[in-house]
Design a protein around this motif. Structure first.
Motif, PDB file in Angstrom:
ATOM      1  N   ILE A 175       0.843  -1.202   0.000  1.00 22.30           N
ATOM      2  CA  ILE A 175       0.000   0.000   0.000  1.00 22.30           C
ATOM      3  C   ILE A 175       0.876   1.249   0.000  1.00 22.30           C
ATOM      4  CG2 ILE A 175      -1.670   1.335   1.368  1.00 22.30           C
ATOM      5  CD1 ILE A 175      -2.964  -1.286   2.181  1.00 22.30           C
ATOM      6  N   PHE A 176       1.943   1.212   0.798  1.00 19.70           N
ATOM      7  CA  PHE A 176       2.831   2.368   0.902  1.00 19.70           C
ATOM      8  C   PHE A 176       3.427   2.720  -0.464  1.00 19.70           C
ATOM      9  CE2 PHE A 176       7.164   3.998   1.419  1.00 19.70           C
ATOM     10  CZ  PHE A 176       6.895   5.177   2.091  1.00 19.70           C
ATOM     11  N   LEU A 177       3.940   1.723  -1.169  1.00 18.86           N
ATOM     12  CA  LEU A 177       4.576   1.973  -2.463  1.00 18.86           C
ATOM     13  C   LEU A 177       3.559   2.463  -3.489  1.00 18.86           C
ATOM     14  CD1 LEU A 177       7.060  -1.026  -2.716  1.00 18.86           C
ATOM     15  CD2 LEU A 177       7.591   1.364  -2.233  1.00 18.86           C
ATOM     16  N   LEU A 178       2.388   1.809  -3.515  1.00 22.28           N
ATOM     17  CA  LEU A 178       1.351   2.177  -4.484  1.00 22.28           C
ATOM     18  C   LEU A 178       0.897   3.622  -4.284  1.00 22.28           C
ATOM     19  CD1 LEU A 178      -0.627   1.101  -6.717  1.00 22.28           C
ATOM     20  CD2 LEU A 178      -2.238   0.688  -4.871  1.00 22.28           C
ATOM     21  N   TYR A 179       0.605   3.965  -3.021  1.00 18.40           N
ATOM     22  CA  TYR A 179       0.066   5.299  -2.766  1.00 18.40           C
ATOM     23  C   TYR A 179       1.133   6.390  -2.812  1.00 18.40           C
ATOM     24  CZ  TYR A 179      -4.568   3.605  -2.274  1.00 18.40           C
ATOM     25  OH  TYR A 179      -5.787   3.062  -2.564  1.00 18.40           O
ATOM     26  N   SER A 180       2.380   6.033  -2.526  1.00 15.27           N
ATOM     27  CA  SER A 180       3.446   7.030  -2.664  1.00 15.27           C
ATOM     28  C   SER A 180       3.569   7.416  -4.131  1.00 15.27           C
ATOM     29  CB  SER A 180       4.781   6.474  -2.187  1.00 15.27           C
ATOM     30  OG  SER A 180       4.672   6.076  -0.861  1.00 15.27           O
ATOM     31  N   ARG A 181       3.452   6.415  -4.989  1.00 10.47           N
ATOM     32  CA  ARG A 181       3.544   6.647  -6.424  1.00 10.47           C
ATOM     33  C   ARG A 181       2.368   7.506  -6.898  1.00 10.47           C
ATOM     34  NH1 ARG A 181       5.862   4.834 -11.105  1.00 10.47           N
ATOM     35  NH2 ARG A 181       4.358   4.374 -12.730  1.00 10.47           N
ATOM     36  N   MET A 182       1.165   7.163  -6.409  1.00  5.57           N
ATOM     37  CA  MET A 182      -0.023   7.927  -6.786  1.00  5.57           C
ATOM     38  C   MET A 182       0.094   9.371  -6.314  1.00  5.57           C
ATOM     39  SD  MET A 182      -2.995   5.123  -6.018  1.00  5.57           S
ATOM     40  CE  MET A 182      -4.418   6.023  -6.598  1.00  5.57           C
ATOM     41  N   LYS A 183       0.553   9.533  -5.078  1.00  6.27           N
ATOM     42  CA  LYS A 183       0.685  10.869  -4.494  1.00  6.27           C
ATOM     43  C   LYS A 183       1.668  11.705  -5.316  1.00  6.27           C
ATOM     44  CE  LYS A 183       2.238  13.073  -0.251  1.00  6.27           C
ATOM     45  NZ  LYS A 183       2.665  12.867   1.129  1.00  6.27           N
ATOM     46  N   CYS A 184       2.785  11.071  -5.670  1.00  9.12           N
ATOM     47  CA  CYS A 184       3.823  11.723  -6.456  1.00  9.12           C
ATOM     48  C   CYS A 184       3.262  12.202  -7.794  1.00  9.12           C
ATOM     49  CB  CYS A 184       4.915  10.690  -6.691  1.00  9.12           C
ATOM     50  SG  CYS A 184       6.520  11.362  -6.669  1.00  9.12           S
ATOM     51  N   GLN A 185       2.499  11.334  -8.445  1.00  9.95           N
ATOM     52  CA  GLN A 185       1.934  11.671  -9.754  1.00  9.95           C
ATOM     53  C   GLN A 185       0.918  12.806  -9.633  1.00  9.95           C
ATOM     54  OE1 GLN A 185       0.456   8.030 -11.514  1.00  9.95           O
ATOM     55  NE2 GLN A 185       2.512   7.289 -11.961  1.00  9.95           N
ATOM     56  N   ILE A 186       0.070  12.756  -8.603  1.00  9.68           N
ATOM     57  CA  ILE A 186      -0.942  13.804  -8.415  1.00  9.68           C
ATOM     58  C   ILE A 186      -0.253  15.146  -8.156  1.00  9.68           C
ATOM     59  CG2 ILE A 186      -2.814  14.626  -6.900  1.00  9.68           C
ATOM     60  CD1 ILE A 186      -3.630  11.673  -6.535  1.00  9.68           C
ATOM     61  N   LYS A 187       0.731  15.137  -7.244  1.00  7.32           N
ATOM     62  CA  LYS A 187       1.445  16.377  -6.890  1.00  7.32           C
ATOM     63  C   LYS A 187       2.159  16.950  -8.114  1.00  7.32           C
ATOM     64  CE  LYS A 187       0.487  17.247  -2.756  1.00  7.32           C
ATOM     65  NZ  LYS A 187       0.542  16.374  -1.593  1.00  7.32           N
ATOM     66  N   ALA A 188       2.791  16.069  -8.882  1.00 11.27           N
ATOM     67  CA  ALA A 188       3.567  16.520 -10.043  1.00 11.27           C
ATOM     68  C   ALA A 188       2.674  17.191 -11.080  1.00 11.27           C
ATOM     69  CB  ALA A 188       4.304  15.344 -10.659  1.00 11.27           C
ATOM     70  N   GLN A 189       1.431  16.722 -11.200  1.00  8.53           N
ATOM     71  CA  GLN A 189       0.539  17.314 -12.194  1.00  8.53           C
ATOM     72  C   GLN A 189      -0.170  18.558 -11.662  1.00  8.53           C
ATOM     73  OE1 GLN A 189      -1.697  14.043 -14.488  1.00  8.53           O
ATOM     74  NE2 GLN A 189      -0.523  12.957 -12.928  1.00  8.53           N
ATOM     75  N   LEU A 190      -0.420  18.569 -10.352  1.00  5.10           N
ATOM     76  CA  LEU A 190      -1.077  19.744  -9.764  1.00  5.10           C
ATOM     77  C   LEU A 190      -0.105  20.915  -9.676  1.00  5.10           C
ATOM     78  CD1 LEU A 190      -3.266  18.452  -6.787  1.00  5.10           C
ATOM     79  CD2 LEU A 190      -4.061  19.471  -8.907  1.00  5.10           C
ATOM     80  N   TYR A 191       1.133  20.609  -9.282  1.00  5.72           N
ATOM     81  CA  TYR A 191       2.133  21.666  -9.098  1.00  5.72           C
ATOM     82  C   TYR A 191       3.373  21.328  -9.914  1.00  5.72           C
ATOM     83  CZ  TYR A 191      -0.948  21.728  -5.052  1.00  5.72           C
ATOM     84  OH  TYR A 191      -2.051  21.698  -4.248  1.00  5.72           O
TER      85      TYR A 191
END
Ligand SMILES: [Zn+2]
Ligand SMILES: [Zn+2]
Ligand SMILES: [Zn+2]
Length: 257
Positions: free
Chosen positions: A230-246
């Motif tokens: 879960i940690f790896l999956l959501y870290s990746r998702m978080k990274c992708q969301i942040k990168a596109q938002l900012y």
């Protein structure tokens, strides 16, 4: 625009009619089954908090009295197994950042009903209205946001794990941090009694079967596996969301990858 398949019922539809890859009917079924499971999720979400207390207490008793008979260890492995089930069912929905969706079920269902109604009305119209991005009426939507269910063009979508998942507005609202307390709770509940089981076997080495030891070890490792997955999956998702938002804060991110 070419048609896409609903990932569940395989119906061919314009992408503007798909919510995270699902057609309205399959999404509706998904929301309905989530509603059915909600009491179960809430039940385990309540009792798993007590698991470290009772599991820790039992483990202490075992350690203190050195219960090392085959029967005693069979009981302990049952306790570890039951705790594993309770902890995993309680921990996962509370650990993932999107668990807060569970607390907003009514809101979600309301939004869904509204969009579903709009969508059914659009179907009866001969023109392609309802298939455009709600902010750019001259652009066809590439999908629907999985949180507000409205259609958006590619420009406004946040692509997560290769799929258009959220519109920019919703991506900003939805929390992306993992709840580590839920994870620690789950890890402690299972790993303490499992570790004590292994310890007792090691201390009384000789007359105890290897299978029991392997059982404890497997149960000890399962929560770690779930946590890291879960940690790896959501870290990746978080990274992708942040990168596109900012995008300015993540110059190394390449959206084509
Ligand atoms: Zn479908
Ligand atoms: Zn949205
Ligand atoms: Zn747009």
């Amino acid at each position: 625009m070419p048609k896409s398949l609903c990932i569940s019922c395989r119906t061919k539809l314009p992408p503007s009619e798909l919510i995270g890859g699902l057609c309205f009917h399959c999404k509706k079924k998904g929301i309905e089954s989530l509603r059915k499971f909600l009491p179960i999720i809430k039940f385990f979400g309540y009792i798993y908090k007590f698991a470290p207390v009772y599991a820790g207490f039992i483990a202490l008793l075992y350690l203190f009295f050195n219960f090392s008979s085959t029967f005693a260890l069979a009981i302990l492995i049952m306790v570890v197994f039951i705790t594993l089930v309770i902890s995993v069912l309680g921990m996962i929905p509370h650990m993932i950042p999107y668990s807060y969706l569970l607390d907003h079920m009514r809101e979600l269902e309301g939004k869904f009903e509204l969009e579903f109604e709009k969508y059914t009305q659009c179907l009866s119209k001969p023109d392609a209205s309802g298939r455009q991005c709600i902010n750019h009426p001259n652009q066809e939507a590439v999908g629907r946001c999985t949180y507000c269910y409205e259609p958006f063009c590619a420009e406004e979508f946040i692509i997560v794990l290769g799929k258009p998942l959220y519109c920019r507005n919703c991506a900003m609202l939805i929390p992306t941090d993992i709840n580590y307390w839920a994870a620690i709770n789950g890890l402690l509940s299972v790993c303490i009694p499992a570790f004590v089981g292994i310890l007792i076997i090691v201390l009384n080495f000789g007359d105890i079967s290897l299978i029991t030891a392997i059982g404890f070890l497997v149960f000890f490792l399962i929560p770690f596996g779930i946590f890291f997955g879960i940690f790896l999956l959501y870290s990746r998702m978080k990274c992708q969301i942040k990168a596109q938002l900012y995008p300015r804060h993540a110059p190394l991110y390449d959206p084509s990858k």
